[in-house]
Design an enzyme around this catalytic site. Structure first.
Site, PDB file in Angstrom:
ATOM      1  N   LEU A  46       2.963  40.983  97.853  1.00 13.56           N
ATOM      2  CA  LEU A  46       4.231  41.020  98.572  1.00 13.56           C
ATOM      3  C   LEU A  46       4.216  39.780  99.443  1.00 13.56           C
ATOM      4  CD1 LEU A  46       4.522  44.762  99.704  1.00 13.56           C
ATOM      5  CD2 LEU A  46       5.961  43.588  98.045  1.00 13.56           C
ATOM      6  N   ASP A  47       5.294  39.005  99.447  1.00 12.57           N
ATOM      7  CA  ASP A  47       5.281  37.774 100.246  1.00 12.57           C
ATOM      8  C   ASP A  47       5.276  38.105 101.733  1.00 12.57           C
ATOM      9  OD1 ASP A  47       7.967  38.056 101.192  1.00 12.57           O
ATOM     10  OD2 ASP A  47       8.746  36.993  99.462  1.00 12.57           O
ATOM     11  N   MET A  48       5.078  37.088 102.537  1.00 12.02           N
ATOM     12  CA  MET A  48       4.929  37.271 103.979  1.00 12.02           C
ATOM     13  C   MET A  48       6.129  37.987 104.596  1.00 12.02           C
ATOM     14  SD  MET A  48       3.835  34.426 106.719  1.00 12.02           S
ATOM     15  CE  MET A  48       2.817  34.938 108.078  1.00 12.02           C
TER      16      MET A  48
END
Length: 187
Positions: free
Chosen positions: A59-61
């Site tokens: 999951l991206d930041m």
């Protein structure tokens, strides 16, 4: 084949039983063990006994929600493969004007900037804002988005292609595993 492998006369420890944990990844943390830029990672906040786990997918930041962790790298890789057919479901808040016909067309897949994305189910859940009437402008919309591939930033790129700007992305399910009532940061 049973092998007796020893280091300095001591047998190698037995392999751990594969385990899987559900984690509610908060926004603002990278899904990596270390970041060369010093940004916070999920492992900075996880209990020490989970320091050597592997994330299943990423999951991206700026995304939050369900992240699976395992102590078995082979299991992690297997669970990430689109061939499992496991559906990843997201709740997405975006700004813009959703076109129901274009959302429905995503079920056939879409090509964005030369990248082919497989079938995506996208349903409008709610319109929020000053003019939240059908066919009118809205400040935010909530969508339910389901896919099986999970390519890099897929949800954001596909919705941007439709003229929607994602401002919150929450993974709520990964195959049979659900985020449920896990609080942010909880394992």
């Amino acid at each position: 084949i049973d092998a007796d492998i020893r280091i300095d006369g001591k047998p190698l420890p037995a392999r751990d039983v594969a385990r899987l944990w559900r984690y509610h990844k908060p926004q603002g943390r990278l899904t990596t063990h270390r970041d060369p830029e010093g940004r916070p990672t999920i492992f900075d906040a996880l209990p020490p006994e989970l320091a050597n786990t592997k994330p299943v997918g990423r999951l991206d930041m700026n995304s939050e929600g369900l992240l699976l962790l395992t102590n078995d790298g082979e299991l992690a890789r297997q669970l990430e493969m689109p061939s499992t057919g496991w559906r990843r479901r997201y709740r997405v808040r975006a700004w813009g004007h959703p076109d129901p016909a274009r959302l429905k067309a995503l079920e056939k897949g879409v090509t964005v900037e030369g990248v082919r994305y497989g079938p995506i189910e996208a349903e409008l859940e709610a319109l929020k804002g000053k003019k939240a009437e059908a066919g009118k402008a809205s400040e935010n919309v909530w969508l339910s988005v389901t896919l099986t591939e999970g390519k890099y930033r897929e949800v954001r790129k596909v919705l941007e292609h439709l003229g929607l700007v994602v401002n919150r992305l929450i993974r709520v399910a990964y195959g049979p595993f659900q985020l449920g009532k896990l609080s942010r940061g909880e394992v």
